[in-house]
Design a protein around this motif. Structure first.
Motif, PDB file in Angstrom:
ATOM      1  N   LYS A  68      64.362  -5.279  -7.350  1.00 48.03           N
ATOM      2  CA  LYS A  68      64.261  -5.989  -8.619  1.00 48.03           C
ATOM      3  C   LYS A  68      64.388  -7.500  -8.422  1.00 48.03           C
ATOM      4  O   LYS A  68      63.690  -8.290  -9.074  1.00 48.03           O
ATOM      5  N   ILE A  69      65.285  -7.917  -7.537  1.00 49.13           N
ATOM      6  CA  ILE A  69      65.439  -9.345  -7.261  1.00 49.13           C
ATOM      7  C   ILE A  69      64.158  -9.898  -6.652  1.00 49.13           C
ATOM      8  O   ILE A  69      63.708 -11.006  -7.008  1.00 49.13           O
ATOM      9  N   LYS A  70      63.552  -9.159  -5.739  1.00 46.31           N
ATOM     10  CA  LYS A  70      62.304  -9.615  -5.125  1.00 46.31           C
ATOM     11  C   LYS A  70      61.227  -9.814  -6.179  1.00 46.31           C
ATOM     12  O   LYS A  70      60.458 -10.797  -6.130  1.00 46.31           O
ATOM     13  N   SER A  71      61.140  -8.915  -7.143  1.00 45.09           N
ATOM     14  CA  SER A  71      60.149  -9.057  -8.211  1.00 45.09           C
ATOM     15  C   SER A  71      60.366 -10.346  -8.997  1.00 45.09           C
ATOM     16  O   SER A  71      59.404 -11.040  -9.356  1.00 45.09           O
ATOM     17  N   LEU A  72      61.627 -10.680  -9.263  1.00 47.50           N
ATOM     18  CA  LEU A  72      61.929 -11.933  -9.962  1.00 47.50           C
ATOM     19  C   LEU A  72      61.511 -13.139  -9.135  1.00 47.50           C
ATOM     20  O   LEU A  72      60.951 -14.106  -9.659  1.00 47.50           O
ATOM     21  N   LEU A  73      61.794 -13.088  -7.838  1.00 43.11           N
ATOM     22  CA  LEU A  73      61.485 -14.228  -6.972  1.00 43.11           C
ATOM     23  C   LEU A  73      59.985 -14.381  -6.755  1.00 43.11           C
ATOM     24  O   LEU A  73      59.523 -15.453  -6.336  1.00 43.11           O
ATOM     25  N   ASP A  74      59.228 -13.342  -7.039  1.00 39.70           N
ATOM     26  CA  ASP A  74      57.772 -13.419  -6.969  1.00 39.70           C
ATOM     27  C   ASP A  74      57.153 -13.856  -8.290  1.00 39.70           C
ATOM     28  O   ASP A  74      55.934 -14.004  -8.396  1.00 39.70           O
ATOM     29  N   ASN A  75      57.999 -14.038  -9.293  1.00 33.28           N
ATOM     30  CA  ASN A  75      57.551 -14.400 -10.640  1.00 33.28           C
ATOM     31  C   ASN A  75      57.611 -15.923 -10.791  1.00 33.28           C
ATOM     32  O   ASN A  75      58.659 -16.492 -11.092  1.00 33.28           O
ATOM     33  N   THR A  76      56.489 -16.592 -10.580  1.00 31.57           N
ATOM     34  CA  THR A  76      56.454 -18.060 -10.590  1.00 31.57           C
ATOM     35  C   THR A  76      56.862 -18.666 -11.930  1.00 31.57           C
ATOM     36  O   THR A  76      57.643 -19.631 -11.953  1.00 31.57           O
TER      37      THR A  76
END
Length: 218
Positions: free
Chosen positions: A11-19
């Protein structure tokens, strides 16, 4: 106001991929970035990193999450300075002075009274709280349920805090002040628009502390 986010590595990775999300958060919270990860001792000791630069901090976060993708829980912190200079010593997380394998690692959002009145450029209110409260308590006492409740009362409902320890895992103080969105806990949403996130049900009443046990509750 700082922002704390807690979730699984995926879930954190998805956030960090969200520009759009990152651009909005960094625009408001550009005084330091920190991260900590937890898994049972056999897999990963309690681990943390922090950076003063938002640019290098985001890169650090992405590499950290990739490296510790097997962690049970990850918390990230975006600082907006209120007390204490913008220095690496005032970037979260803060680490207690307990013995090497008994450290308490802490992230905070809000303003801590009366420590904000005593804060200096070198020491923020959070740093003073760690030095004057956390460092003076035995670790096993800190993570006792009654002590955690007492800490919640002492920091008041204007503050949220994440405590981490190798044996006891993550604990979120005043968890209900934040909210759950798509299985991610946010301490607040003032620095970003929920429309930048993937669609998910928002839960403001989180009930039992989601990180009260080693088994991830999601």
């Amino acid at each position: 106001m700082c922002l704390i986010v807690v979730a699984t590595p995926t879930k954190i990775k998805s956030l960090l991929d969200n520009t759009p999300f990152l651009d909005s958060v960094v625009q408001w919270n550009n005084d330091g970035v920190g991260v900590m990860a937890y898994a049972p001792k056999s897999r990963l000791p309690l681990t943390w990193r922090k950076e003063i630069s938002s640019v290098s901090g985001i890169e650090m976060l992405k590499k950290f999450v990739q490296k510790y993708a097997y962690a049970e829980s990850i918390a990230i912190h975006f600082r907006m300075r209120t007390h204490g200079d913008t220095t690496i010593n005032n970037v979260h997380p803060f680490v207690s002075s307990h013995a090497k394998n008994d450290k308490v690692v802490l992230m905070h959002n809000g303003i801590l009274w009366p420590f904000c009145l005593e804060a200096t450029g070198e020491a923020s209110d959070t740093k003073l709280f760690v030095e004057n409260v956390i460092n003076k308590l035995p670790t096993e006492s800190i993570f006792h349920q009654e002590i955690l409740k007492g800490l919640e009362i002492s920091i008041t409902k204007d503050n949220t805090m994440v405590l981490a320890h190798e044996e006891f895992g993550f604990r979120i103080l005043n968890q209900d002040i934040g909210f759950m969105h798509n299985d991610v806990w946010f301490s607040n949403a003032y620095a970003f628009n929920l429309s930048t996130l993937s669609i998910g049900r928002i839960k403001t009443d989180s009930g039992e502390n989601m990180f009260a046990h080693r088994a991830y509750p999601f």
